[in-house]
Write an enzyme that holds these catalytic residues in place. Structure first.
Site, PDB file in Angstrom:
ATOM      1  N   ASP A  90      -5.197  -8.154  -1.196  1.00  0.00           N
ATOM      2  CA  ASP A  90      -4.675  -6.799  -0.012  1.00  0.00           C
ATOM      3  C   ASP A  90      -4.547  -7.216   0.967  1.00  0.00           C
ATOM      4  O   ASP A  90      -4.697  -7.986   1.551  1.00  0.00           O
ATOM      5  CB  ASP A  90      -5.710  -5.725   0.045  1.00  0.00           C
ATOM      6  CG  ASP A  90      -5.009  -4.746   0.672  1.00  0.00           C
ATOM      7  OD1 ASP A  90      -3.963  -3.829  -0.008  1.00  0.00           O
ATOM      8  OD2 ASP A  90      -5.784  -3.837   1.762  1.00  0.00           O
ATOM      9  N   ARG A  91      -3.241  -6.814   2.267  1.00  0.00           N
ATOM     10  CA  ARG A  91      -3.157  -6.925   2.701  1.00  0.00           C
ATOM     11  C   ARG A  91      -3.894  -6.477   3.773  1.00  0.00           C
ATOM     12  O   ARG A  91      -4.767  -6.498   4.845  1.00  0.00           O
ATOM     13  CB  ARG A  91      -1.503  -6.396   3.201  1.00  0.00           C
ATOM     14  CG  ARG A  91      -0.831  -7.226   4.103  1.00  0.00           C
ATOM     15  CD  ARG A  91       0.324  -6.345   3.848  1.00  0.00           C
ATOM     16  NE  ARG A  91       0.286  -5.416   5.315  1.00  0.00           N
ATOM     17  CZ  ARG A  91       1.255  -4.981   5.870  1.00  0.00           C
ATOM     18  NH1 ARG A  91       3.320  -5.136   5.298  1.00  0.00           N
ATOM     19  NH2 ARG A  91       1.439  -3.548   6.676  1.00  0.00           N
ATOM     20  N   ASP A  92      -3.622  -4.614   4.458  1.00  0.00           N
ATOM     21  CA  ASP A  92      -4.024  -4.270   5.517  1.00  0.00           C
ATOM     22  C   ASP A  92      -5.463  -3.924   5.348  1.00  0.00           C
ATOM     23  O   ASP A  92      -5.838  -3.965   4.440  1.00  0.00           O
ATOM     24  CB  ASP A  92      -3.415  -3.617   5.196  1.00  0.00           C
ATOM     25  CG  ASP A  92      -1.646  -2.483   5.692  1.00  0.00           C
ATOM     26  OD1 ASP A  92      -0.751  -4.229   6.251  1.00  0.00           O
ATOM     27  OD2 ASP A  92      -1.210  -1.875   5.081  1.00  0.00           O
ATOM     28  N   ASP A 152      -1.566   4.849  11.762  1.00  0.00           N
ATOM     29  CA  ASP A 152       0.030   4.674  11.349  1.00  0.00           C
ATOM     30  C   ASP A 152       0.682   3.947  10.978  1.00  0.00           C
ATOM     31  O   ASP A 152       1.768   3.582  10.797  1.00  0.00           O
ATOM     32  CB  ASP A 152       0.262   5.245  13.217  1.00  0.00           C
ATOM     33  CG  ASP A 152       0.661   3.803  13.951  1.00  0.00           C
ATOM     34  OD1 ASP A 152      -0.269   2.970  13.697  1.00  0.00           O
ATOM     35  OD2 ASP A 152       0.750   3.804  15.176  1.00  0.00           O
ATOM     36  N   THR A 159      -0.314  -5.177  -1.614  1.00  0.00           N
ATOM     37  CA  THR A 159      -0.436  -3.782  -1.281  1.00  0.00           C
ATOM     38  C   THR A 159      -0.012  -2.548  -1.361  1.00  0.00           C
ATOM     39  O   THR A 159       1.380  -2.847  -2.005  1.00  0.00           O
ATOM     40  CB  THR A 159       0.077  -4.425   0.056  1.00  0.00           C
ATOM     41  OG1 THR A 159       0.053  -3.425   1.212  1.00  0.00           O
ATOM     42  CG2 THR A 159       1.276  -4.860  -0.011  1.00  0.00           C
ATOM     43  N   ASN A 160      -0.277  -1.750  -1.297  1.00  0.00           N
ATOM     44  CA  ASN A 160      -0.110   0.005  -1.221  1.00  0.00           C
ATOM     45  C   ASN A 160       0.896   0.035  -0.319  1.00  0.00           C
ATOM     46  O   ASN A 160       0.124   0.045   0.999  1.00  0.00           O
ATOM     47  CB  ASN A 160      -1.095   0.573  -1.233  1.00  0.00           C
ATOM     48  CG  ASN A 160      -1.489   1.134  -3.114  1.00  0.00           C
ATOM     49  OD1 ASN A 160      -0.866   0.202  -3.520  1.00  0.00           O
ATOM     50  ND2 ASN A 160      -2.134   1.808  -2.570  1.00  0.00           N
ATOM     51  N   GLN A 161       1.704   0.363  -0.428  1.00  0.00           N
ATOM     52  CA  GLN A 161       2.997   0.342   1.300  1.00  0.00           C
ATOM     53  C   GLN A 161       4.203   2.081   1.363  1.00  0.00           C
ATOM     54  O   GLN A 161       5.176   2.251   0.977  1.00  0.00           O
ATOM     55  CB  GLN A 161       4.140  -0.809   1.206  1.00  0.00           C
ATOM     56  CG  GLN A 161       3.133  -2.352   1.397  1.00  0.00           C
ATOM     57  CD  GLN A 161       2.653  -2.194   3.034  1.00  0.00           C
ATOM     58  OE1 GLN A 161       2.912  -1.587   4.178  1.00  0.00           O
ATOM     59  NE2 GLN A 161       1.790  -2.456   3.515  1.00  0.00           N
ATOM     60  N   SER A 162       2.975   2.432   1.189  1.00  0.00           N
ATOM     61  CA  SER A 162       3.908   4.635   0.977  1.00  0.00           C
ATOM     62  C   SER A 162       4.478   4.517   1.963  1.00  0.00           C
ATOM     63  O   SER A 162       5.391   6.115   2.125  1.00  0.00           O
ATOM     64  CB  SER A 162       2.372   4.821   0.732  1.00  0.00           C
ATOM     65  OG  SER A 162       2.036   5.567   1.724  1.00  0.00           O
ATOM     66  N   HIS A 193       5.543   3.773  -2.992  1.00  0.00           N
ATOM     67  CA  HIS A 193       5.608   4.775  -3.960  1.00  0.00           C
ATOM     68  C   HIS A 193       4.209   5.668  -2.922  1.00  0.00           C
ATOM     69  O   HIS A 193       3.922   5.226  -2.216  1.00  0.00           O
ATOM     70  CB  HIS A 193       5.080   5.302  -5.238  1.00  0.00           C
ATOM     71  CG  HIS A 193       6.131   4.266  -6.527  1.00  0.00           C
ATOM     72  ND1 HIS A 193       6.127   3.563  -6.732  1.00  0.00           N
ATOM     73  CD2 HIS A 193       7.683   4.718  -6.212  1.00  0.00           C
ATOM     74  CE1 HIS A 193       7.004   3.081  -7.554  1.00  0.00           C
ATOM     75  NE2 HIS A 193       7.828   3.958  -7.147  1.00  0.00           N
ATOM     76  N   CYS A 209       2.494   6.729  -9.901  1.00  0.00           N
ATOM     77  CA  CYS A 209       2.923   5.601 -10.655  1.00  0.00           C
ATOM     78  C   CYS A 209       2.166   4.741 -10.894  1.00  0.00           C
ATOM     79  O   CYS A 209       1.260   4.691 -10.453  1.00  0.00           O
ATOM     80  CB  CYS A 209       3.855   4.453  -9.581  1.00  0.00           C
ATOM     81  SG  CYS A 209       3.339   3.567  -8.530  1.00  0.00           S
TER      82      CYS A 209
END
Length: 184
Positions: free
Chosen positions: A11-13, A22, A54-57, A95, A101
């Site tokens: 994972d990234r963050d 934020d 990574t999720n980048q919503s 998303h 998704c």
């Protein structure tokens, strides 16, 4: 002993960089987790491919432009290379949860995509994350769930973990253990 898997997914963050409530919206907000660059270099030296999943919503929410995310990922890859590491692929879901998704963790689509593009089978590949959704995505993809206590990891651990989840203080500690398991 069996050979090491040829890939590690992270994972990234919260794993590579400090998580921000934020979102990391520019390279100037990026702060590497202590030991992460060295861990990437050690994986590269051992011939292990690394994929960032990574999720980048922030993109789906309209607070991060896809061009800025690309700039962040380019700098991330460049700094990893300057430190002797390599990130072989970056896979992200733009998303929000409401989009439902298949690529948004905790669903496994992004892990399957990463494994496929890196030429690895998901079964048995470690996926290192700091949040429950990372662990659930690993399980759903057939990968090995690994939790680090950086980012959201300590709070995630306190809430309880899926059985079989390995836990480490940070990415460097995971890499130490992972590479020690290599047959001689």
């Amino acid at each position: 002993m069996s050979a090491l898997p040829p890939c590690v997914l992270v994972d990234r963050d919260g794993v590579l960089n400090e998580d921000r409530p934020d979102y990391v919206r520019s390279w100037e907000e990026w702060v590497w987790q202590e030991g992460a660059l060295e861990a990437l270099a050690r994986l590269h030296a051992a011939g292990i491919s690394v994929g960032v999943v990574t999720n980048q919503s922030g993109i789906g929410q309209g607070i991060l432009a896809s061009e800025e995310l690309e700039r962040i990922h380019t700098r991330m890859r460049d700094e990893a290379a300057e430190a002797g590491g390599r990130i072989d692929g970056v896979f992200f879901c733009p998303h929000v949860d409401a989009d439902a998704c298949g690529c948004r963790k905790p669903l496994p689509g992004l892990l399957h995509q990463a494994a496929d593009q890196l030429g690895c089978e998901p079964a048995g590949i470690p996926f290192v994350g700091d949040a429950e959704r990372d662990l659930l995505a690993a399980r759903a993809a057939g990968a090995e769930p690994v939790l680090v206590r950086t980012g959201k990891g300590a709070a995630t651990e306190r809430r309880g973990l899926p059985s079989g989840t390995r836990v480490y203080d940070d990415l460097a500690a995971f890499v130490d253990s992972f590479l020690e398991s290599e047959p001689v």
